[in-house]
Design a protein around this motif. Structure first.
Motif, PDB file in Angstrom:
ATOM      1  N   CYS A 134      -3.273  -6.688  11.705  1.00  9.72           N
ATOM      2  CA  CYS A 134      -2.534  -7.359  12.775  1.00  9.72           C
ATOM      3  C   CYS A 134      -3.446  -8.278  13.584  1.00  9.72           C
ATOM      4  O   CYS A 134      -2.956  -9.099  14.368  1.00  9.72           O
ATOM      5  CB  CYS A 134      -1.876  -6.341  13.695  1.00  9.72           C
ATOM      6  SG  CYS A 134      -0.630  -5.312  12.876  1.00  9.72           S
ATOM      7  N   TRP A 135      -4.752  -8.148  13.413  1.00  8.26           N
ATOM      8  CA  TRP A 135      -5.700  -8.981  14.145  1.00  8.26           C
ATOM      9  C   TRP A 135      -6.048 -10.249  13.375  1.00  8.26           C
ATOM     10  O   TRP A 135      -6.894 -11.032  13.816  1.00  8.26           O
ATOM     11  CB  TRP A 135      -6.971  -8.171  14.438  1.00  8.26           C
ATOM     12  CG  TRP A 135      -6.751  -7.139  15.495  1.00  8.26           C
ATOM     13  CD1 TRP A 135      -5.885  -6.082  15.432  1.00  8.26           C
ATOM     14  CD2 TRP A 135      -7.379  -7.058  16.774  1.00  8.26           C
ATOM     15  NE1 TRP A 135      -5.946  -5.346  16.586  1.00  8.26           N
ATOM     16  CE2 TRP A 135      -6.861  -5.915  17.426  1.00  8.26           C
ATOM     17  CE3 TRP A 135      -8.349  -7.824  17.419  1.00  8.26           C
ATOM     18  CZ2 TRP A 135      -7.264  -5.546  18.701  1.00  8.26           C
ATOM     19  CZ3 TRP A 135      -8.750  -7.446  18.686  1.00  8.26           C
ATOM     20  CH2 TRP A 135      -8.208  -6.318  19.316  1.00  8.26           C
ATOM     21  N   LEU A 136      -5.385 -10.460  12.243  1.00 11.15           N
ATOM     22  CA  LEU A 136      -5.576 -11.703  11.497  1.00 11.15           C
ATOM     23  C   LEU A 136      -4.656 -12.756  12.102  1.00 11.15           C
ATOM     24  O   LEU A 136      -3.534 -12.974  11.649  1.00 11.15           O
ATOM     25  CB  LEU A 136      -5.253 -11.485  10.015  1.00 11.15           C
ATOM     26  CG  LEU A 136      -6.205 -10.578   9.246  1.00 11.15           C
ATOM     27  CD1 LEU A 136      -5.673 -10.301   7.842  1.00 11.15           C
ATOM     28  CD2 LEU A 136      -7.593 -11.203   9.165  1.00 11.15           C
ATOM     29  N   HIS A 137      -5.143 -13.438  13.115  1.00 12.89           N
ATOM     30  CA  HIS A 137      -4.282 -14.304  13.921  1.00 12.89           C
ATOM     31  C   HIS A 137      -3.901 -15.601  13.226  1.00 12.89           C
ATOM     32  O   HIS A 137      -3.072 -16.351  13.740  1.00 12.89           O
ATOM     33  CB  HIS A 137      -4.963 -14.602  15.255  1.00 12.89           C
ATOM     34  CG  HIS A 137      -5.148 -13.376  16.101  1.00 12.89           C
ATOM     35  ND1 HIS A 137      -4.099 -12.552  16.443  1.00 12.89           N
ATOM     36  CD2 HIS A 137      -6.259 -12.813  16.644  1.00 12.89           C
ATOM     37  CE1 HIS A 137      -4.550 -11.550  17.174  1.00 12.89           C
ATOM     38  NE2 HIS A 137      -5.859 -11.681  17.303  1.00 12.89           N
ATOM     39  N   ARG A 138      -4.493 -15.901  12.060  1.00 14.46           N
ATOM     40  CA  ARG A 138      -4.093 -17.084  11.304  1.00 14.46           C
ATOM     41  C   ARG A 138      -3.159 -16.751  10.154  1.00 14.46           C
ATOM     42  O   ARG A 138      -2.681 -17.645   9.462  1.00 14.46           O
ATOM     43  CB  ARG A 138      -5.326 -17.820  10.766  1.00 14.46           C
ATOM     44  CG  ARG A 138      -6.220 -18.405  11.848  1.00 14.46           C
ATOM     45  CD  ARG A 138      -7.333 -19.242  11.229  1.00 14.46           C
ATOM     46  NE  ARG A 138      -8.248 -19.746  12.254  1.00 14.46           N
ATOM     47  CZ  ARG A 138      -9.311 -20.487  12.004  1.00 14.46           C
ATOM     48  NH1 ARG A 138      -9.603 -20.830  10.757  1.00 14.46           N
ATOM     49  NH2 ARG A 138     -10.093 -20.898  12.986  1.00 14.46           N
ATOM     50  N   LEU A 139      -2.911 -15.444   9.945  1.00 14.33           N
ATOM     51  CA  LEU A 139      -2.062 -15.026   8.833  1.00 14.33           C
ATOM     52  C   LEU A 139      -0.651 -15.567   9.022  1.00 14.33           C
ATOM     53  O   LEU A 139      -0.009 -15.314  10.035  1.00 14.33           O
ATOM     54  CB  LEU A 139      -2.041 -13.502   8.741  1.00 14.33           C
ATOM     55  CG  LEU A 139      -1.401 -12.902   7.483  1.00 14.33           C
ATOM     56  CD1 LEU A 139      -2.198 -13.296   6.245  1.00 14.33           C
ATOM     57  CD2 LEU A 139      -1.308 -11.382   7.599  1.00 14.33           C
ATOM     58  N   ASN A 140      -0.177 -16.309   8.024  1.00  8.44           N
ATOM     59  CA  ASN A 140       1.147 -16.928   8.095  1.00  8.44           C
ATOM     60  C   ASN A 140       2.149 -16.235   7.189  1.00  8.44           C
ATOM     61  O   ASN A 140       3.324 -16.133   7.529  1.00  8.44           O
ATOM     62  CB  ASN A 140       1.037 -18.415   7.711  1.00  8.44           C
ATOM     63  CG  ASN A 140       2.387 -19.107   7.679  1.00  8.44           C
ATOM     64  OD1 ASN A 140       2.988 -19.304   6.620  1.00  8.44           O
ATOM     65  ND2 ASN A 140       2.878 -19.475   8.860  1.00  8.44           N
ATOM     66  N   GLN A 141       1.699 -15.744   6.049  1.00  4.69           N
ATOM     67  CA  GLN A 141       2.614 -15.085   5.115  1.00  4.69           C
ATOM     68  C   GLN A 141       1.994 -13.802   4.587  1.00  4.69           C
ATOM     69  O   GLN A 141       0.849 -13.777   4.143  1.00  4.69           O
ATOM     70  CB  GLN A 141       2.965 -16.012   3.950  1.00  4.69           C
ATOM     71  CG  GLN A 141       3.880 -15.356   2.915  1.00  4.69           C
ATOM     72  CD  GLN A 141       4.433 -16.348   1.903  1.00  4.69           C
ATOM     73  OE1 GLN A 141       4.906 -17.415   2.266  1.00  4.69           O
ATOM     74  NE2 GLN A 141       4.349 -16.013   0.629  1.00  4.69           N
ATOM     75  N   LEU A 142       2.773 -12.717   4.654  1.00  6.72           N
ATOM     76  CA  LEU A 142       2.352 -11.407   4.164  1.00  6.72           C
ATOM     77  C   LEU A 142       3.409 -10.902   3.203  1.00  6.72           C
ATOM     78  O   LEU A 142       4.585 -10.780   3.570  1.00  6.72           O
ATOM     79  CB  LEU A 142       2.189 -10.427   5.329  1.00  6.72           C
ATOM     80  CG  LEU A 142       1.854  -8.976   4.969  1.00  6.72           C
ATOM     81  CD1 LEU A 142       0.481  -8.891   4.328  1.00  6.72           C
ATOM     82  CD2 LEU A 142       1.934  -8.081   6.201  1.00  6.72           C
ATOM     83  N   SER A 143       3.021 -10.629   1.971  1.00  8.69           N
ATOM     84  CA  SER A 143       3.969 -10.150   0.970  1.00  8.69           C
ATOM     85  C   SER A 143       3.490  -8.823   0.402  1.00  8.69           C
ATOM     86  O   SER A 143       2.416  -8.742  -0.198  1.00  8.69           O
ATOM     87  CB  SER A 143       4.121 -11.187  -0.146  1.00  8.69           C
ATOM     88  OG  SER A 143       5.188 -10.843  -1.004  1.00  8.69           O
ATOM     89  N   MET A 144       4.300  -7.776   0.617  1.00  8.81           N
ATOM     90  CA  MET A 144       3.959  -6.418   0.181  1.00  8.81           C
ATOM     91  C   MET A 144       5.137  -5.799  -0.573  1.00  8.81           C
ATOM     92  O   MET A 144       5.400  -4.602  -0.459  1.00  8.81           O
ATOM     93  CB  MET A 144       3.615  -5.552   1.387  1.00  8.81           C
ATOM     94  CG  MET A 144       2.390  -6.000   2.141  1.00  8.81           C
ATOM     95  SD  MET A 144       0.884  -5.434   1.349  1.00  8.81           S
ATOM     96  CE  MET A 144      -0.365  -6.186   2.394  1.00  8.81           C
ATOM     97  N   ALA A 145       5.858  -6.601  -1.328  1.00  9.82           N
ATOM     98  CA  ALA A 145       7.034  -6.121  -2.036  1.00  9.82           C
ATOM     99  C   ALA A 145       6.657  -5.136  -3.137  1.00  9.82           C
ATOM    100  O   ALA A 145       5.552  -5.175  -3.678  1.00  9.82           O
ATOM    101  CB  ALA A 145       7.795  -7.304  -2.635  1.00  9.82           C
ATOM    102  N   ALA A 146       7.599  -4.235  -3.441  1.00  7.55           N
ATOM    103  CA  ALA A 146       7.441  -3.284  -4.548  1.00  7.55           C
ATOM    104  C   ALA A 146       6.180  -2.447  -4.411  1.00  7.55           C
ATOM    105  O   ALA A 146       5.333  -2.393  -5.299  1.00  7.55           O
ATOM    106  CB  ALA A 146       7.470  -4.016  -5.887  1.00  7.55           C
TER     107      ALA A 146
END
Length: 326
Positions: A134-146
């Motif tokens: 959560c401290w990755l302040h530049r993270l725009n897309q997170l995909s954790m499907a399946a």
């Protein structure tokens, strides 16, 4: 740039590459049945893009952390069961794709990849997402499907930069943090309820909400309730130390030495979450509140789905006054 295929790429020696091509920027070694990447890979210090997808990798050597210029790392469709903590040394990394592996966890030090914008870890065996991400302040897309997620970090979505979250096909995932309320979310195939009547919504927002309804991190020792107005001493102490540490760090030099277990020291640096009402850091106790279901627009090609959101507050007062619409 080096584009390789067949045995010539499979047998490539990074030591020779570093000597012959010291300015190598892009290296594509995908689809070569590679089992081991030699330690000499760390000598390619100017490398910006490395594609090792569609191979047979079971381990990734720690020397990968020496690629300090690396911006794009693709490791999808291998047999990786873990990632070396040294990945956290890739401070310029923008894209990390580790989908279709056998990962059971992500390294906590991944939060040190402060340039990370796109993290894809679909089709693995992940049961949780480290709250440090959560401290990755530049993270725009997170995909954790399946995967096998049962809950998401309380602070997930608190950063304005995070706009796309895909957690489809996590069968035990029952609720989403309310910080994700206005994000683009994919959660089809999860255990979130899709049929809740108006009458049930009001009841669910109160006493019906419990750990059985919404998966909560194992670190939460006490789940607050509307009638519980006593915050544990441990929680009050952690909040005080955190306030001093973050707002008056120079005052720490005036305090007597503080010895805390590593688990509490980690909490001081990365709180379990922040109150959705007042942003107070929370460490051992939360007050959860389920909000009415809403339609969430997926990324254009998927059908719309309905999900439930949960707010996590630091006190019963915040819980009563929190309005997700406000």
């Amino acid at each position: 740039m080096m584009e390789g295929s067949g045995s010539s790429t499979k047998d490539a020696d990074p030591d020779n590459l570093a000597q012959k091509l010291p300015n190598l920027i892009e290296l594509y070694l995908h689809s070569n049945n590679i089992v081991i990447i030699p330690e000499a890979i760390g000598n390619l210090v100017r490398l910006q893009s490395l594609d090792l997808s569609n191979n047979a990798l079971q381990l990734l050597c720690p020397e990968i952390g020496r690629l300090r210029s690396l911006r794009h790392l693709r490791l999808s469709n291998n047999q990786l069961k873990c990632l070396p903590p040294d990945i956290g040394d890739l401070h310029e990394l923008e894209t990390l794709d580790v989908s279709m592996n056998q990962l059971i966890s992500l390294p906590d030090r991944l939060h040190r990849c402060l340039s990370l914008q796109n993290l894809t870890a679909d089709h693995n065996l992940l049961s949780h997402i480290p709250r440090q991400l959560c401290w990755l302040h530049r993270l725009n897309q997170l995909s954790m499907a399946a995967n096998r997620l049962t809950f998401l970090p309380l602070d997930l979505g608190r950063s304005r930069e995070l706009q796309f979250v895909f957690v489809d096909n996590n069968g035990d995932l029952k609720g989403l943090p309310s910080y994700l309320y206005n994000k683009v979310i994919g959660c089809s195939g999860c255990a979130v309820s899709s049929r809740v009547s108006q009458g049930e919504r009001g009841e669910a927002a109160g006493e019906a909400l419990s750990e059985a309804l919404v998966g909560l991190p194992a670190e939460v020792k006490v789940v607050g309730s509307e009638t519980d107005n006593v915050v544990p001493l441990e929680e009050l102490a952690m909040r005080t130390l955190h306030r001093i540490y973050h707002h008056h760090p120079t005052e720490l030099n005036l305090l007597p030495p503080i010895t805390l277990p590593k688990s509490l020291l980690d909490l001081l640096q990365f709180p379990l979450g922040h109150c959705h009402r007042c942003s107070q850091a929370m460490f051992t106790i939360i007050y959860p509140k389920l909000f009415p279901l809403r339609d969430t627009a997926l990324a254009g090609v998927h059908r719309r789905t309905t999900v439930s959101f949960v707010a996590y507050c630091c006190s019963s007062h915040c819980l009563r006054t929190f309005d997700l619409q406000g």
